[in-house]
Scaffold this motif. Structure first.
Motif, PDB file in Angstrom:
ATOM      1  N   ASP A 168      43.189  40.895  69.375  1.00 50.77           N
ATOM      2  CA  ASP A 168      43.230  42.029  68.443  1.00 50.77           C
ATOM      3  C   ASP A 168      41.942  42.848  68.513  1.00 50.77           C
ATOM      4  OD1 ASP A 168      45.735  41.396  67.532  1.00 50.77           O
ATOM      5  OD2 ASP A 168      45.040  40.264  65.792  1.00 50.77           O
ATOM      6  N   ILE A 169      40.818  42.170  68.725  1.00 48.84           N
ATOM      7  CA  ILE A 169      39.520  42.851  68.742  1.00 48.84           C
ATOM      8  C   ILE A 169      39.270  43.563  70.066  1.00 48.84           C
ATOM      9  CG2 ILE A 169      37.006  42.474  68.737  1.00 48.84           C
ATOM     10  CD1 ILE A 169      37.432  40.261  66.701  1.00 48.84           C
ATOM     11  N   ILE A 170      39.577  42.874  71.176  1.00 47.11           N
ATOM     12  CA  ILE A 170      39.217  43.392  72.506  1.00 47.11           C
ATOM     13  C   ILE A 170      40.439  44.041  73.146  1.00 47.11           C
ATOM     14  CG2 ILE A 170      38.161  42.837  74.717  1.00 47.11           C
ATOM     15  CD1 ILE A 170      37.111  40.269  73.452  1.00 47.11           C
ATOM     16  N   LYS A 171      40.425  45.341  73.232  1.00 48.99           N
ATOM     17  CA  LYS A 171      41.551  46.085  73.813  1.00 48.99           C
ATOM     18  C   LYS A 171      41.344  46.381  75.296  1.00 48.99           C
ATOM     19  CE  LYS A 171      43.633  46.274  69.861  1.00 48.99           C
ATOM     20  NZ  LYS A 171      44.826  45.408  69.632  1.00 48.99           N
ATOM     21  N   ARG A 172      40.110  46.686  75.684  1.00 47.27           N
ATOM     22  CA  ARG A 172      39.814  47.018  77.075  1.00 47.27           C
ATOM     23  C   ARG A 172      39.565  45.735  77.866  1.00 47.27           C
ATOM     24  NH1 ARG A 172      35.261  48.182  80.219  1.00 47.27           N
ATOM     25  NH2 ARG A 172      35.563  49.827  81.778  1.00 47.27           N
ATOM     26  N   ARG A 173      40.015  45.719  79.107  1.00 46.68           N
ATOM     27  CA  ARG A 173      39.833  44.535  79.944  1.00 46.68           C
ATOM     28  C   ARG A 173      38.356  44.166  80.010  1.00 46.68           C
ATOM     29  NH1 ARG A 173      42.147  41.367  83.889  1.00 46.68           N
ATOM     30  NH2 ARG A 173      40.809  40.773  85.627  1.00 46.68           N
ATOM     31  N   SER A 192      47.455  31.940  77.948  1.00 43.77           N
ATOM     32  CA  SER A 192      48.021  32.655  79.095  1.00 43.77           C
ATOM     33  C   SER A 192      47.946  34.168  78.879  1.00 43.77           C
ATOM     34  CB  SER A 192      49.466  32.216  79.330  1.00 43.77           C
ATOM     35  OG  SER A 192      50.315  32.601  78.257  1.00 43.77           O
ATOM     36  N   MET A 193      48.165  34.621  77.638  1.00 42.44           N
ATOM     37  CA  MET A 193      48.046  36.053  77.333  1.00 42.44           C
ATOM     38  C   MET A 193      46.613  36.529  77.540  1.00 42.44           C
ATOM     39  SD  MET A 193      50.376  36.209  73.860  1.00 42.44           S
ATOM     40  CE  MET A 193      49.852  37.880  73.474  1.00 42.44           C
ATOM     41  N   LEU A 194      45.651  35.700  77.121  1.00 46.96           N
ATOM     42  CA  LEU A 194      44.239  36.047  77.280  1.00 46.96           C
ATOM     43  C   LEU A 194      43.882  36.163  78.758  1.00 46.96           C
ATOM     44  CD1 LEU A 194      41.667  36.449  75.465  1.00 46.96           C
ATOM     45  CD2 LEU A 194      41.122  34.058  75.964  1.00 46.96           C
ATOM     46  N   ALA A 195      44.384  35.222  79.570  1.00 43.46           N
ATOM     47  CA  ALA A 195      44.083  35.219  81.008  1.00 43.46           C
ATOM     48  C   ALA A 195      44.733  36.400  81.723  1.00 43.46           C
ATOM     49  CB  ALA A 195      44.554  33.903  81.622  1.00 43.46           C
ATOM     50  N   ARG A 196      45.907  36.821  81.271  1.00 37.82           N
ATOM     51  CA  ARG A 196      46.585  37.951  81.913  1.00 37.82           C
ATOM     52  C   ARG A 196      45.903  39.278  81.598  1.00 37.82           C
ATOM     53  NH1 ARG A 196      51.601  35.145  80.619  1.00 37.82           N
ATOM     54  NH2 ARG A 196      51.734  36.349  78.690  1.00 37.82           N
ATOM     55  N   ARG A 197      45.390  39.400  80.390  1.00 41.47           N
ATOM     56  CA  ARG A 197      44.810  40.675  79.965  1.00 41.47           C
ATOM     57  C   ARG A 197      43.333  40.825  80.338  1.00 41.47           C
ATOM     58  NH1 ARG A 197      47.165  41.684  73.836  1.00 41.47           N
ATOM     59  NH2 ARG A 197      49.375  41.262  74.290  1.00 41.47           N
ATOM     60  N   HIS A 198      42.651  39.689  80.517  1.00 42.01           N
ATOM     61  CA  HIS A 198      41.206  39.743  80.737  1.00 42.01           C
ATOM     62  C   HIS A 198      40.811  38.844  81.911  1.00 42.01           C
ATOM     63  CE1 HIS A 198      40.612  41.948  76.969  1.00 42.01           C
ATOM     64  NE2 HIS A 198      41.476  41.120  76.418  1.00 42.01           N
ATOM     65  N   ASP A 199      39.556  38.976  82.315  1.00 44.80           N
ATOM     66  CA  ASP A 199      38.970  38.111  83.346  1.00 44.80           C
ATOM     67  C   ASP A 199      38.422  36.893  82.612  1.00 44.80           C
ATOM     68  OD1 ASP A 199      37.676  36.912  85.419  1.00 44.80           O
ATOM     69  OD2 ASP A 199      36.365  38.600  85.895  1.00 44.80           O
ATOM     70  N   LEU A 200      39.167  35.791  82.632  1.00 47.99           N
ATOM     71  CA  LEU A 200      38.877  34.636  81.771  1.00 47.99           C
ATOM     72  C   LEU A 200      38.143  33.527  82.516  1.00 47.99           C
ATOM     73  CD1 LEU A 200      39.213  33.146  79.045  1.00 47.99           C
ATOM     74  CD2 LEU A 200      41.444  32.340  79.883  1.00 47.99           C
ATOM     75  N   ILE A 201      37.102  33.009  81.854  1.00 52.99           N
ATOM     76  CA  ILE A 201      36.365  31.839  82.335  1.00 52.99           C
ATOM     77  C   ILE A 201      36.432  30.785  81.238  1.00 52.99           C
ATOM     78  CG2 ILE A 201      34.135  30.932  83.105  1.00 52.99           C
ATOM     79  CD1 ILE A 201      33.396  33.853  83.847  1.00 52.99           C
ATOM     80  N   VAL A 202      36.977  29.626  81.550  1.00 52.38           N
ATOM     81  CA  VAL A 202      37.129  28.537  80.576  1.00 52.38           C
ATOM     82  C   VAL A 202      36.037  27.499  80.802  1.00 52.38           C
ATOM     83  CG1 VAL A 202      38.590  26.606  79.872  1.00 52.38           C
ATOM     84  CG2 VAL A 202      39.592  28.862  80.227  1.00 52.38           C
ATOM     85  N   LEU A 203      35.209  27.276  79.785  1.00 51.34           N
ATOM     86  CA  LEU A 203      34.173  26.248  79.834  1.00 51.34           C
ATOM     87  C   LEU A 203      34.586  25.130  78.879  1.00 51.34           C
ATOM     88  CD1 LEU A 203      30.932  28.448  79.833  1.00 51.34           C
ATOM     89  CD2 LEU A 203      32.256  27.606  81.773  1.00 51.34           C
ATOM     90  N   HIS A 204      34.997  24.010  79.451  1.00 46.59           N
ATOM     91  CA  HIS A 204      35.527  22.885  78.684  1.00 46.59           C
ATOM     92  C   HIS A 204      34.390  21.937  78.313  1.00 46.59           C
ATOM     93  CE1 HIS A 204      38.736  19.436  78.526  1.00 46.59           C
ATOM     94  NE2 HIS A 204      38.121  19.647  77.371  1.00 46.59           N
ATOM     95  N   LEU A 205      34.019  21.904  77.035  1.00 43.09           N
ATOM     96  CA  LEU A 205      32.920  21.059  76.561  1.00 43.09           C
ATOM     97  C   LEU A 205      33.443  19.664  76.250  1.00 43.09           C
ATOM     98  CD1 LEU A 205      31.226  23.653  74.175  1.00 43.09           C
ATOM     99  CD2 LEU A 205      30.685  23.186  76.572  1.00 43.09           C
ATOM    100  N   ARG A 206      32.845  18.645  76.882  1.00 40.87           N
ATOM    101  CA  ARG A 206      33.324  17.268  76.723  1.00 40.87           C
ATOM    102  C   ARG A 206      32.167  16.333  76.381  1.00 40.87           C
ATOM    103  NH1 ARG A 206      36.323  16.125  82.356  1.00 40.87           N
ATOM    104  NH2 ARG A 206      34.117  15.967  82.910  1.00 40.87           N
ATOM    105  N   ASP A 207      32.527  15.174  75.820  1.00 41.15           N
ATOM    106  CA  ASP A 207      31.528  14.149  75.524  1.00 41.15           C
ATOM    107  C   ASP A 207      31.993  12.820  76.103  1.00 41.15           C
ATOM    108  OD1 ASP A 207      29.017  13.474  73.893  1.00 41.15           O
ATOM    109  OD2 ASP A 207      30.424  11.930  73.278  1.00 41.15           O
TER     110      ASP A 207
END
Length: 293
Positions: A168-173, A192-207
């Motif tokens: 809702d906040i980010i309209k431009r790629r 999946s919607m986020l990845a299609r609309r933008h250049d997505l980098i997922v940083l998975h934080l684990r312990d």
């Protein structure tokens, strides 16, 4: 605050030195676009690829039109940080949330040096903090200060709500770095919607404790997000097997989702040095930029 910035600058210097050494100076930056973005439409001409026809515009009856694209020169960068209570776990001196905040600080300083616009969205099951994207070192300091002072209102997690908020906040790629432990359900559609609309980098934080649950017999387990205490037999073979299977399946599902929608994925453990891992991520994106050039 001064000590925190000093520490983050050291991390940034280590990253930049490693990149310059390993890439021999050929580094485009994680903050630059890697492809094409929609520009406009124009009338169809003989020889145009029919796959580029904009059927919605053409259906209005004024002729046949095709989409035109332009190279992405610079995109805004958004840091999406999960600040829910499940992030407040750590094997060593740092919790997952501490590592997430540090990485955001390092990237904010790096973006300032690259003259890139960078903003922050912090979420739990609601919006916790939002800083509009801006350029310059003052923006980097504002981000670091805001994150260091942040006390979340809610302890709950809702990745789907956080992603919807971002959409809702980010309209431009834009380039979006999503930092979370992904301990949640039913967020795949939104991701999946986020990845299609933008250049997505997922940083998975684990312990480490999440991956190797210690066998301690029947013990009380506190769910930090709900406040409920559950008594579990952590030494039971069936419990250990079921828990590890679920943990592995959750991670594998996330990795498959990122691969399907061409999002970068990186797992970061709290007990490990994240600097070389970020360097590897930058190297990967650098190669992708070369291929698309």
């Amino acid at each position: 605050m001064r000590e925190l910035v000093k520490k983050l600058r050291k991390y940034e210097i280590r990253i930049r030195k490693a990149i310059n050494t390993q890439m021999q100076g050929d580094f485009h930056s994680v903050f630059k676009g890697t492809g094409l973005e929609f520009d406009d439409v124009r009338a169809y001409q003989y020889g145009d690829d029919v796959r580029s026809i904009d059927w919605n515009v053409s259906a209005k009856g004024h002729g046949t039109f095709v989409k035109t694209y332009r190279e992405e020169k610079e995109q805004s960068v958004f840091l999406m940080l999960d600040v829910s209570a499940s992030q407040c776990i750590g094997t060593g001196a740092q919790q997952k949330l501490d590592v997430g905040k540090e990485i955001c600080g390092v990237l904010a300083l790096s973006a300032a040096r690259q003259q890139s616009q960078i903003g922050v969205i912090c979420f739990s099951d609601r919006k916790e903090r939002y800083l509009k994207p801006a350029k310059g070192i003052q923006q980097a300091y504002a981000i670091i200060k805001s994150l260091s002072e942040l006390v979340p209102v809610s302890k709950q997690t809702s990745l789907s709500a956080g992603i919807k908020l971002t959409l809702d906040i980010i309209k431009r790629r834009s380039i979006i770095l999503l930092l979370s432990d992904f301990i949640d359900n039913n967020y795949e559609k939104e991701l999946s919607m986020l990845a299609r609309r933008h250049d997505l980098i997922v940083l998975h934080l684990r312990d480490l404790r999440e991956q190797q649950l210690p066998a301690m017999g029947i013990v009380p387990i506190l769910d930090k997000e709900t406040g409920r205490t559950l008594w579990l037999n952590t030494s039971g073979e069936e419990f250990q097997k079921r828990y590890l299977m679920q943990y592995t399946e959750n991670q594998e599902r996330l990795v498959r989702l990122c691969q399907k929608y061409q999002a970068n994925y990186l797992a970061i453990d709290t007990n490990e040095d994240y600097v070389p891992q970020l360097v590897n991520l930058f190297r990967l994106r650098n190669k992708s930029t070369k291929k698309s050039a």
